[in-house]
Design an enzyme around this catalytic site. Structure first.
Site, PDB file in Angstrom:
ATOM      1  N   ASP A 109       1.509  -2.831   2.045  1.00  0.00           N
ATOM      2  CA  ASP A 109       0.017  -3.330   2.216  1.00  0.00           C
ATOM      3  C   ASP A 109      -0.401  -4.610   1.559  1.00  0.00           C
ATOM      4  OD1 ASP A 109      -2.648  -1.192   1.491  1.00  0.00           O
ATOM      5  OD2 ASP A 109      -2.564  -2.767   0.346  1.00  0.00           O
ATOM      6  N   ASP A 144      -3.949  -3.693   5.825  1.00  0.00           N
ATOM      7  CA  ASP A 144      -4.749  -4.618   4.998  1.00  0.00           C
ATOM      8  C   ASP A 144      -4.390  -6.017   5.320  1.00  0.00           C
ATOM      9  OD1 ASP A 144      -3.689  -3.517   3.250  1.00  0.00           O
ATOM     10  OD2 ASP A 144      -5.405  -3.583   1.972  1.00  0.00           O
ATOM     11  N   HIS A 200      -2.275   1.573  -6.229  1.00  0.00           N
ATOM     12  CA  HIS A 200      -2.552   1.146  -7.008  1.00  0.00           C
ATOM     13  C   HIS A 200      -2.763   2.165  -8.389  1.00  0.00           C
ATOM     14  CE1 HIS A 200      -3.160  -2.606  -5.167  1.00  0.00           C
ATOM     15  NE2 HIS A 200      -4.148  -1.612  -4.615  1.00  0.00           N
ATOM     16  N   HIS A 251      -2.512  -5.743  -1.038  1.00  0.00           N
ATOM     17  CA  HIS A 251      -2.539  -5.369  -2.567  1.00  0.00           C
ATOM     18  C   HIS A 251      -1.321  -4.699  -2.798  1.00  0.00           C
ATOM     19  CE1 HIS A 251      -6.419  -5.392  -0.899  1.00  0.00           C
ATOM     20  NE2 HIS A 251      -6.592  -6.166  -1.392  1.00  0.00           N
TER      21      HIS A 251
END
Length: 316
Positions: A170, A253, A133, A172
């Site tokens: 991931d 995740d 991120h 996200h």
């Protein structure tokens, strides 16, 4: 086949407030899982600490200085709690965070060195804080610096890699990695992720200069949709790109147990995806593949999924 595991105890000293999902127990749970007999062939190495100059491969000096300036001073009294400061709504620093971040970068670049020199065929970087991120000039989403972006730049600069592929599974979207490479024709960035979800990026029409392939997944979907995204979008993009190196932003995740999202993958899905990427690494990269830990916040889901991923890497 040689699979190397890179980790360091300093990763346990990057702290966040109680109840924060990105916590030292993530690494403890994973390393405990890897103590089993199935992992006797795993070549375990202590991660080296990178020089600060490595940060500048993907971030400007101003970003480095901003993170360093925010670092709290340690408390010297024995057993005293260490201070924790907040960079944004969910990203924190403690006194050892700088050392942990540089050692995460050092692990990722060492893994790249090892697969290019032949010291290992592939590697897994069990590091924190995570990185995908972190945009070029912004720390966010638990991430200070973009470990996998720095690894890709290191492969380009040090090993002359002309085509580096980054696959991010991931849950996200890897907005930071996309931000850093969206104008770089030498890097292909492919991502499966829940959409919409934090950080709000990752739509299909975000394509960079043709080097960005986003395969968003709707909430409450699972194995079928994930594998279809791989088969229809990500694997064809890799086949067309013919990479010299494959890097994986390996967040776990998207596992059905994870509390921060609503994708319903299980251990078999991560094993399957690893196998598909290893096939491409064998075909195009002389097996060169490096996997870097990102998210995964349910300890059981993380440790079991990551161990399945590493088991597949060991099989070659």
């Amino acid at each position: 086949m040689t699979t190397r595991l890179y980790w360091h105890e300093i990763y346990l000293e990057h702290l966040a407030p109680p109840g924060h999902p990105e916590r030292p127990d993530r690494i403890r749970a994973l390393m405990s899982e890897l103590e089993g007999p199935d992992f006797y062939r795993l070549d375990r190495v202590e991660a080296p600490r990178a020089d600060e100059a490595a940060i500048l491969l993907a971030h400007p000096q101003e970003h480095l200085r901003a993170v360093l300036a925010a670092l709290p001073e340690p408390v010297e009294e024995e057993d005293a709690p260490q201070p924790i400061v907040r960079l944004d709504g969910d990203t924190y620093l403690s006194p050892k965070s700088w050392d942990a971040a540089l050692t995460a970068i050092g692990a990722a670049t060492a893994a790249v060195d090892d697969v290019f020199t032949g010291a290992a065929n592939n590697g897994f970087v069990a590091a924190r804080p995570p990185g995908h991120h972190a945009e070029r000039s912004t720390a966010m989403g638990f991430c200070l610096f973009n470990n996998i972006a720095i690894a890709a730049r290191h492969a380009q600069r040090v090993h002359g890699a002309e085509r580096v592929a980054i696959v991010d599974w991931d849950v996200h979207h890897g907005n930071g990695t996309q931000d850093i490479f969206q104008s770089d024709p030498g890097v292909l960035f492919c991502s499966t992720h829940q959409y919409p979800l934090f950080p709000g990026t990752g739509a299909k029409d975000e394509t960079g200069i043709g080097n960005i392939v986003n395969a968003p997944l709707s909430a409450h979907t699972g194995s079928r949709e994930f594998r279809e995204a791989f088969n229809s979008r990500i694997l064809p993009a890799l086949d067309n790109f013919r990479p010299d190196l494959i890097l994986i932003s390996a967040g776990f995740d998207a596992h059905y147990r994870d509390p921060l999202a609503q994708i319903n993958l299980d251990v078999a899905d991560f094993d399957w995806a690893t196998g598909r990427l290893m096939e491409r690494a064998e075909k195009f990269c002389d097996h060169r593949l490096v996997s870097v830990l990102e998210g995964g916040y349910d300890l059981e889901g993380l440790s079991q999924s990551a161990s399945a991923h590493i088991t597949r890497l060991l099989k070659g």
